[in-house]
Design a protein around this motif. Structure first.
Motif: not given
Length: 127
Positions: A97-117
């Motif tokens: 995986i590229g560096l951008s994917t390595a940062w994008a996936v955890p960022a997605l989880f964080v945004v998803y966690s915050v948004l669903r709350n």
């Protein structure tokens, strides 16, 4: 041999989730993040989502946890690729995986966690 063992464990987990309904309170315990904070983590609703998938209820699965289906598909593709490589005698490799994917996936989880709350993300809360 190892890819088949991993695939078998995944299939066994799906059978367990199909037979034992996580919608029944206390059937699998409670999410520790939710118990401690009252916030839904990225995995909250994942067991219910997988149970709904095993019963063919795709929309209900997406309502329980919208990330479960893409993650299961990625796991199935990874195990399938691993199995084919093992069958052909090649060594197992981790997907690159590229560096951008390595940062994008955890960022997605964080945004998803915050948004669903938040009040705007109530449609992402587990059902």
């Amino acid at each position: 041999m190892a890819p088949l063992l991993v695939a078998g464990l995944g299939a066994g987990a799906l059978v367990l989730l199909h037979l034992r309904d996580p919608h029944e309170e206390g059937s699998y315990g409670i999410c520790p993040v939710y118990a401690l904070t009252g916030w839904y983590c990225p995995g909250c609703g994942g067991l219910r989502a997988m149970h709904n998938l095993t019963e063919g209820r795709l929309i209900d699965s997406l309502h329980s946890n919208i990330l479960a289906l893409p993650l299961v598909l990625a796991f199935a593709l990874w195990v399938g690729d691993w199995t084919i490589r093992a069958w052909r005698g090649r060594t197992m490799r981790l997907p690159s995986i590229g560096l951008s994917t390595a940062w994008a996936v955890p960022a997605l989880f964080v945004v998803y966690s915050v948004l669903r709350n938040t009040p705007w993300g109530t449609w992402l809360t587990p059902v």
